[in-house]
Motif scaffolding. Sequence first.
Motif, PDB file in Angstrom:
ATOM      1  N   UNK A 158      31.410  21.536  53.445  1.00  0.00           N
ATOM      2  CA  UNK A 158      31.812  21.586  52.032  1.00  0.00           C
ATOM      3  C   UNK A 158      32.478  22.927  51.755  1.00  0.00           C
ATOM      4  N   UNK A 159      33.656  22.902  51.118  1.00  0.00           N
ATOM      5  CA  UNK A 159      34.410  24.117  50.920  1.00  0.00           C
ATOM      6  C   UNK A 159      33.757  25.021  49.884  1.00  0.00           C
ATOM      7  N   UNK A 160      34.007  26.324  50.023  1.00  0.00           N
ATOM      8  CA  UNK A 160      33.424  27.314  49.119  1.00  0.00           C
ATOM      9  C   UNK A 160      33.916  27.112  47.694  1.00  0.00           C
ATOM     10  N   UNK A 161      33.029  27.331  46.734  1.00  0.00           N
ATOM     11  CA  UNK A 161      33.401  27.152  45.332  1.00  0.00           C
ATOM     12  C   UNK A 161      34.360  28.239  44.861  1.00  0.00           C
ATOM     13  N   UNK A 162      34.084  29.484  45.231  1.00  0.00           N
ATOM     14  CA  UNK A 162      34.860  30.591  44.720  1.00  0.00           C
ATOM     15  C   UNK A 162      35.338  31.456  45.885  1.00  0.00           C
ATOM     16  N   UNK A 163      36.313  30.988  46.660  1.00  0.00           N
ATOM     17  CA  UNK A 163      36.719  31.714  47.845  1.00  0.00           C
ATOM     18  C   UNK A 163      37.351  33.060  47.554  1.00  0.00           C
ATOM     19  N   UNK A 164      37.863  33.270  46.331  1.00  0.00           N
ATOM     20  CA  UNK A 164      38.568  34.506  46.032  1.00  0.00           C
ATOM     21  C   UNK A 164      37.719  35.513  45.259  1.00  0.00           C
ATOM     22  N   UNK A 165      36.509  35.129  44.847  1.00  0.00           N
ATOM     23  CA  UNK A 165      35.722  35.970  43.960  1.00  0.00           C
ATOM     24  C   UNK A 165      34.368  36.315  44.548  1.00  0.00           C
ATOM     25  N   UNK A 166      33.976  37.587  44.389  1.00  0.00           N
ATOM     26  CA  UNK A 166      32.627  37.980  44.729  1.00  0.00           C
ATOM     27  C   UNK A 166      31.748  37.805  43.492  1.00  0.00           C
ATOM     28  N   UNK A 196      44.508  37.999  36.565  1.00  0.00           N
ATOM     29  CA  UNK A 196      45.731  37.521  35.914  1.00  0.00           C
ATOM     30  C   UNK A 196      46.874  37.442  36.920  1.00  0.00           C
ATOM     31  N   UNK A 197      46.992  38.460  37.775  1.00  0.00           N
ATOM     32  CA  UNK A 197      48.074  38.511  38.752  1.00  0.00           C
ATOM     33  C   UNK A 197      47.963  37.369  39.767  1.00  0.00           C
ATOM     34  N   UNK A 198      46.727  37.035  40.155  1.00  0.00           N
ATOM     35  CA  UNK A 198      46.512  35.943  41.108  1.00  0.00           C
ATOM     36  C   UNK A 198      46.687  34.570  40.471  1.00  0.00           C
ATOM     37  N   UNK A 199      46.779  34.531  39.149  1.00  0.00           N
ATOM     38  CA  UNK A 199      46.930  33.255  38.466  1.00  0.00           C
ATOM     39  C   UNK A 199      45.627  32.523  38.248  1.00  0.00           C
ATOM     40  N   UNK A 200      44.499  33.191  38.487  1.00  0.00           N
ATOM     41  CA  UNK A 200      43.198  32.574  38.205  1.00  0.00           C
ATOM     42  C   UNK A 200      43.008  32.489  36.693  1.00  0.00           C
ATOM     43  N   UNK A 227      36.195  28.193  16.798  1.00  0.00           N
ATOM     44  CA  UNK A 227      34.961  27.874  17.511  1.00  0.00           C
ATOM     45  C   UNK A 227      34.676  28.852  18.649  1.00  0.00           C
ATOM     46  N   UNK A 228      35.631  29.665  19.007  1.00  0.00           N
ATOM     47  CA  UNK A 228      35.419  30.624  20.080  1.00  0.00           C
ATOM     48  C   UNK A 228      36.745  31.116  20.635  1.00  0.00           C
ATOM     49  N   UNK A 229      36.644  31.978  21.651  1.00  0.00           N
ATOM     50  CA  UNK A 229      37.813  32.541  22.320  1.00  0.00           C
ATOM     51  C   UNK A 229      37.605  32.378  23.825  1.00  0.00           C
ATOM     52  N   UNK A 230      38.618  31.884  24.509  1.00  0.00           N
ATOM     53  CA  UNK A 230      38.410  31.497  25.907  1.00  0.00           C
ATOM     54  C   UNK A 230      39.559  31.929  26.799  1.00  0.00           C
ATOM     55  N   UNK A 231      39.213  32.395  27.988  1.00  0.00           N
ATOM     56  CA  UNK A 231      40.211  32.582  29.037  1.00  0.00           C
ATOM     57  C   UNK A 231      40.524  31.212  29.635  1.00  0.00           C
ATOM     58  N   UNK A 232      41.815  30.902  29.767  1.00  0.00           N
ATOM     59  CA  UNK A 232      42.230  29.658  30.412  1.00  0.00           C
ATOM     60  C   UNK A 232      42.344  29.926  31.900  1.00  0.00           C
ATOM     61  N   UNK A 233      41.672  29.103  32.699  1.00  0.00           N
ATOM     62  CA  UNK A 233      41.593  29.326  34.134  1.00  0.00           C
ATOM     63  C   UNK A 233      42.308  28.236  34.911  1.00  0.00           C
ATOM     64  N   UNK A 234      42.903  28.608  36.024  1.00  0.00           N
ATOM     65  CA  UNK A 234      43.418  27.621  36.979  1.00  0.00           C
ATOM     66  C   UNK A 234      42.251  27.250  37.877  1.00  0.00           C
TER      67      UNK A 234
END
Length: 333
Positions: A1-9, A49-53, A227-234
Amino acid sequence: MRSKLPLLDVKGRKIVYELYKDCRSSSTHIAKTVGLSREAVDYRIHSLEHQGIITEYIALVDTPRLGYSTYNIYLNLQDCDDSDEKKIRTYLVDHPYTKWVVSCSGRWDIIVSVAAQDASHLNEFLHELVSTFNNKIKFYDILSTLGVHKDADISLVIRESIPTLKKGFAATPPSTILALDTTDKTILSALSTNARANIVDIARSTKLTPEGTRYRIKKLVDDGTIRGFRAVLDVTKLGHLWYMLLIETSPLPHDVERTFETFCQSHKNIFFSDKLLGKWQIRVEILADDHEHLNKVMRDVRNLLSHYLRSYELIIIFKEWKQVSFTNGMGMN
């Protein structure tokens, strides 16, 4: 099963979680929460932001209170090369009343969510769309959102511990529509463009003082308009496959519907679900690690609705081109 967050610690996941929970949180506040310096948090946010996440920052606005219903239009295209499809996407992304635009595969090529004040407003949008691309749109389907079981929420995917479950909400306009003045519309437009913008920059667009602008924003939050403020994620860059499941059921008893709503709210990999009017009665969006994982989530859904399930359709979502709550058209109207 592939990693959930391969780019993030771990620190990266915590920063994403904080920005998804409230993207107007200051870097200083996030730094204290995650245990880093403010400079390190700023650097990591810029990297995300630069990585497009992180693709953008938006305000979540209760648009039904403003008199708008959401209609989801599923487009099947014909005789389209990449250039033709790009023209259609660009038209939809730039349209002042579209809230959400994605590319997908299966029976549908593009899904677009439109904010409309009534059936006539929706018909006007459809007439313009089909007239503009008449020979490229083979057929389409329309589903109206009646209520949200679970608002888009990947906090359970980013963070292992389960936060307080978010309650569903109605998605149809109430009997009394909220009237906004020009200043409030300007503020909502600015926050929809960049919800993480500095209060001074927002104040400049409203011609209010920063203190006056801050008061207005607080009032919009306190009365439930925001209702809130949210970062939009890829979400695909977080290591997930993104699917949409459209479900046709026989009429659900109220207790079964409540059970399903709670199930969606607590299920880690269901990050959005709503109640629909149209051929399909339920929409569920799933983030899966792989096809085996998807199959397990789908079995969970089928088992819960087994006595009422008539049919379902699975859609793969490849790319999100637009996500906004308060559209440009709402700001101009």
